[in-house]
Design a protein around this motif. Structure first.
Motif, PDB file in Angstrom:
ATOM      1  N   LEU A   1     -25.870  21.056  43.309  1.00 49.89           N
ATOM      2  CA  LEU A   1     -25.338  22.320  42.784  1.00 49.89           C
ATOM      3  C   LEU A   1     -25.945  22.596  41.414  1.00 49.89           C
TER       4      LEU A   1
ATOM      5  N   ILE B   1     -14.716  24.886  31.058  1.00 50.38           N
ATOM      6  CA  ILE B   1     -14.858  24.091  29.835  1.00 50.38           C
ATOM      7  C   ILE B   1     -15.664  24.911  28.832  1.00 50.38           C
TER       8      ILE B   1
ATOM      9  N   GLY C   1     -12.406  18.954  22.955  1.00 47.49           N
ATOM     10  CA  GLY C   1     -12.498  18.091  21.770  1.00 47.49           C
ATOM     11  C   GLY C   1     -13.949  17.713  21.547  1.00 47.49           C
TER      12      GLY C   1
END
Ligand code: NDP
Length: 231
Positions: free
Chosen positions: A57, A137, A185
């Motif tokens: 992918l 994300i 983070g």
């Protein structure tokens, strides 16, 4: 749960795949080039052979994404979560005068169009799932409030990813599908470097709690513990 994770061969993507397997989920591990640089994922597959499906992918190639979605659809009847982790950070120290526009395009291709095209093709399968969650994300670098005058291509692509996530959150709310843009983070990975205070495994624990809806958050843009981030 059936969970698609992009960029699952290293860094945060691999940590997410590992944590998901430990919790008994099935991971569809999207990998740009299976075979190369994927020892961690091969180990995971050996440890959890029934729970990992590796799919080629490349998020920058719509044909690759379409094919991966067809492969996933032929093996699974539904998908319950998508985590778009794949991304690149190019031209770290470039000031505006040195900006390489090809790198800007590449960054948008992978960091913004990647998640868009992944969700475009996997949404039909995700709609068949239950308690669905989408995690894009992102990064604090994409925050308007925290603009720091650097990493132009990366920061702009993540900022636009936040906007895409806001749009999608609104579109999918009636279907009960949760959408977040999430700052994981500053963590020790190839991208984050050795000086990073956090680690990918701990961030993955927090993100899986959100995927499992053990942690919930109303806000769009959050960190891995579910706390709101400034857009
Ligand atoms: P890494 O650089 O360690 O890993 C990046 C991953 O993305 C690799 O698996 C890479 O695959 C994959 N990838 C890149 N391009 C493509 C593509 N075209 N198709 C498919 N996969 C691709 O990054 P991190 O694990 O640190 O980052 C994970 C996420 O967290 C990213 O979205 C990043 O922006 C974000 N983030 C990270 C922070 C940190 O401190 N590390 C801080 C804030 C946000 P390949 O091996 O083939 O290159």
């Amino acid at each position: 749960m059936n969970i698609l994770i992009t960029g699952a061969n290293r860094g945060l993507g691999l940590a997410l795949a590992t944590e998901a397997c430990k919790r008994g989920h099935h991971v569809i591990a999207g990998v740009r080039s299976p075979g190369s640089d994927a020892e961690g994922l091969q180990k995971l597959l050996a440890a959890f052979p029934e729970q990992v499906t590796i799919l080629p992918l490349d998020v920058a190639d719509e044909n690759s994404v379409r094919y991966a979605s067809e492969q996933a659809g032929s093996r699974l009847s539904s998908l319950d979560a998508v985590i778009n982790s794949a991304a690149i950070l190019l031209g770290r120290d470039q000031k505006l005068e040195q900006l390489d526009m090809e790198q800007v395009e590449q960054s948008f291709q992978i960091n913004l169009y990647g998640p868009i095209v992944v969700l475009k093709h996997f949404l039909p399968l995700l709609r068949q799932g239950s308690q669905q969650v989408i995690i894009n994300i992102s990064s604090e670098a994409g925050s308007f409030a925290g603009a720091y005058g650097g990493d132009y291509s990366y920061a702009l692509s993540k900022s636009a990813l936040n906007m895409f996530s806001a749009q999608l959150k609104r579109e999918l709310a009636p279907a009960g599908i949760i959408v977040h843009a999430l700052h994981p983070g500053w963590i020790k990975t190839d991208m984050g470097g050795d000086q990073a205070p956090g680690d990918a495994a701990s961030s993955a624990v927090g993100i899986l709690n959100l995927v499992e809806r053990k942690t919930t958050a109303d806000e769009l843009f959050i960190d891995h513990s579910g706390s709101a981030m400034r857009l």
